[in-house]
Structure formats: structure tokens, C-alpha cells
Design a protein around this motif. Structure first.
Motif, PDB file in Angstrom:
ATOM      1  N   GLY A   3       7.631 -10.075   1.255  1.00 43.04           N
ATOM      2  CA  GLY A   3       6.429  -9.130   1.723  1.00 43.04           C
ATOM      3  C   GLY A   3       7.147  -7.948   2.304  1.00 43.04           C
ATOM      4  N   LEU A   4       8.523  -8.304   2.830  1.00 37.10           N
ATOM      5  CA  LEU A   4       9.231  -7.086   3.411  1.00 37.10           C
ATOM      6  C   LEU A   4      10.182  -6.462   2.218  1.00 37.10           C
ATOM      7  N   PRO A   5       9.943  -4.992   2.316  1.00 36.48           N
ATOM      8  CA  PRO A   5      10.797  -4.239   1.300  1.00 36.48           C
ATOM      9  C   PRO A   5      12.326  -4.590   1.446  1.00 36.48           C
ATOM     10  N   ARG A   6      12.888  -4.684   0.435  1.00 36.91           N
ATOM     11  CA  ARG A   6      14.338  -5.226   0.391  1.00 36.91           C
ATOM     12  C   ARG A   6      15.074  -4.115   0.649  1.00 36.91           C
ATOM     13  N   LEU A 170       7.838   5.312  -2.779  1.00 33.45           N
ATOM     14  CA  LEU A 170       6.554   5.450  -3.113  1.00 33.45           C
ATOM     15  C   LEU A 170       5.888   5.377  -4.771  1.00 33.45           C
ATOM     16  N   TYR A 171       5.499   4.515  -5.156  1.00 36.70           N
ATOM     17  CA  TYR A 171       4.956   4.889  -6.585  1.00 36.70           C
ATOM     18  C   TYR A 171       3.389   5.038  -6.194  1.00 36.70           C
ATOM     19  N   SER A 176       1.785   1.976  -3.069  1.00 36.39           N
ATOM     20  CA  SER A 176       2.877   1.150  -2.314  1.00 36.39           C
ATOM     21  C   SER A 176       4.315   1.522  -2.778  1.00 36.39           C
ATOM     22  N   PRO A 177       5.377   1.441  -1.970  1.00 33.36           N
ATOM     23  CA  PRO A 177       6.707   1.510  -2.485  1.00 33.36           C
ATOM     24  C   PRO A 177       7.112   0.217  -3.251  1.00 33.36           C
ATOM     25  N   ARG A 185       6.005  -7.144 -13.299  1.00 34.13           N
ATOM     26  CA  ARG A 185       5.366  -8.154 -12.286  1.00 34.13           C
ATOM     27  C   ARG A 185       5.347  -7.459 -10.936  1.00 34.13           C
ATOM     28  N   ASP A 186       6.271  -6.690 -10.498  1.00 28.26           N
ATOM     29  CA  ASP A 186       6.143  -6.101  -9.051  1.00 28.26           C
ATOM     30  C   ASP A 186       4.809  -5.257  -8.827  1.00 28.26           C
ATOM     31  N   VAL A 187       4.171  -4.840  -9.912  1.00 31.31           N
ATOM     32  CA  VAL A 187       2.896  -4.194  -9.696  1.00 31.31           C
ATOM     33  C   VAL A 187       1.687  -4.682 -10.323  1.00 31.31           C
ATOM     34  N   SER A 188       1.742  -6.025 -10.929  1.00 32.45           N
ATOM     35  CA  SER A 188       0.734  -6.476 -12.004  1.00 32.45           C
ATOM     36  C   SER A 188       0.940  -7.891 -11.657  1.00 32.45           C
TER      37      SER A 188
END
Ligand SMILES: [Zn+2]
Ligand SMILES: [Zn+2]
Length: 217
Positions: A3-6, A170-171, A176-177, A185-188
Motif C-alpha cells: 500500500g505504500l508507494p515504492r 499523480l495520474y 492517485s499516484p 493491473r496497477d490501476v484496474s
């Protein structure tokens, strides 16, 4: 920690700032693969993110000759227009397993980005799809030629648009970033681009970054 951004989220400038770097790889034009025209006019956007996909179709992988690959790109376009009801093929580029790059939804003007239909959000992102079915039950493995072409193509786009391949930003359309070079799969809720490509993305980002820093090409 899940859940944390890398990566640190760096605000993007309001304009695209091209940086010297990777040259454009060979790209087969829409005329060369026999594209139909779009149903209506295009919408334009500024790509700040690059989304990777697989076509998830075994017939694409079975194509052997260039003509067969071009026919598969036409089949994808037909599916996207006639079955999905979209304006045109959804992706901006398609890369076959032989490493050939096909211009998909594009307008022959590299100074602009045609907004595609590839991840459910689209504005501010450009989509590249690789022939193959990169997860069970088929489990194709992306070829070296294909991975190399993805690096060359993505490095050129990143250089042209001032996108840091190792960055995360940010997208806005998604809200979200997201990694600047992300997998569908990162967004859907999708398996796309498949485990066997998604698992290579960290190495791909590093190779893309490396290529944008060199000026040897
Ligand atoms: Zn996808
Ligand atoms: Zn091919």
C-alpha cells in the motif's frame, strides 16, 4: 509494506519538457499494417504516464510472419471498433513477439498524443500492448526481442515527453499516484499485463532509464 508507494511522488511540471535521449525506434505505420480510419475524430492528451498491456490472445502469439502479425493488429482494431464500440484500436502502440512496433491509435504527429482506450482512464496516459498471454493458463514469456523493443519504444516516449521512467507521479484521471511506467493491473482489477511481463517491469524501467541517459543511439 503493501500500500505504500515504492517511490517518492514528485509533482509534475505543467508542460512536457523533452530531454535529450533515446531516438525513435522503427515503427510500422498504420498504412503499412492496413489500419481502418477511426470512426470519429481523435481526442488529444499529453502523456505523462505509460501503461503496459498484453493482448491476452493466443492467436497473436501464433503469428509467424510480419504479414500475420499485421493481420493480428488489424484483428485487434476490428475487435476494439466493432465489438467494444471504440473509436479505434485502443492502444497507441502494439509490439509483436518478434519485436516489431506497430503504430496503433496515432496520428503521425509525434508532438501530440492521441488519447487511447486502454486502462479505463486514458487521459494523461499512453498505452502499449505486447502480443502474448503472460499469465496462466497460457503463460507465454515475453521474448528478448519484444522486451528490447518495449525498452526502445518506451525510452523514446519518455525522452520525448520528459517522463522519468523510474518516477512515480499523480495520474490525475485515475486519482492517485502511479509509477510513471505502470502495468494495467496497477490501476484496474485485471491480470494485465500478465505475471510474466509484470514481473519484468522493474528491470524494464531500469533499462528504459539507462537508454534515456545515453545518447549513443
Ligand atoms: Zn491491459
Ligand atoms: Zn511479428
Amino acid at each position: 509494506m503493501p500500500g505504500l508507494p515504492r517511490r517518492a511522488v514528485v509533482p509534475l511540471p505543467d508542460v512536457s519538457i523533452p530531454v535529450p535521449g533515446a531516438a525513435k525506434p522503427p515503427v510500422f505505420s498504420r498504412a503499412e499494417w492496413g489500419a481502418r480510419p477511426p470512426r470519429t475524430g481523435y481526442t488529444f492528451t499529453l502523456a505523462r504516464h505509460i501503461g503496459l498491456h498484453h493482448t491476452a490472445t493466443v492467436e497473436d502469439w501464433a503469428a509467424i510472419t510480419w504479414e500475420e502479425c499485421a493481420a493480428r493488429v488489424r484483428a485487434i482494431q476490428t475487435y476494439h471498433i466493432d465489438t467494444q464500440g471504440w473509436n479505434d484500436i485502443g492502444y497507441a502502440y502494439v509490439v509483436c513477439k518478434h519485436g516489431h512496433v506497430f503504430q496503433a491509435r496515432e496520428d503521425d504527429d509525434d508532438s501530440t498524443d492521441v488519447q487511447g482506450a486502454h486502462d479505463g482512464f486514458n487521459r494523461g496516459s499512453t498505452g502499449i500492448s505486447a502480443f502474448g498471454y503472460f499469465h496462466p493458463p497460457v503463460n507465454h514469456q515475453p521474448t528478448e526481442a519484444q522486451l528490447s523493443a518495449l525498452v526502445h519504444l518506451t525510452a523514446w516516449i519518455a525522452s520525448r515527453r520528459g517522463i522519468d521512467p523510474l518516477g512515480r507521479s499523480l495520474y490525475a484521471a485515475y486519482g492517485s499516484p502511479v509509477d510513471n511506467v505502470y502495468g494495467h493491473r496497477d490501476v484496474s482489477a485485471t491480470a494485465c499485463p500478465g505475471d510474466n511481463l509484470y514481473g519484468r517491469m522493474e528491470a524494464l524501467r531500469a533499462a528504459i532509464k539507462d537508454r534515456t541517459l545515453r545518447r549513443l543511439y
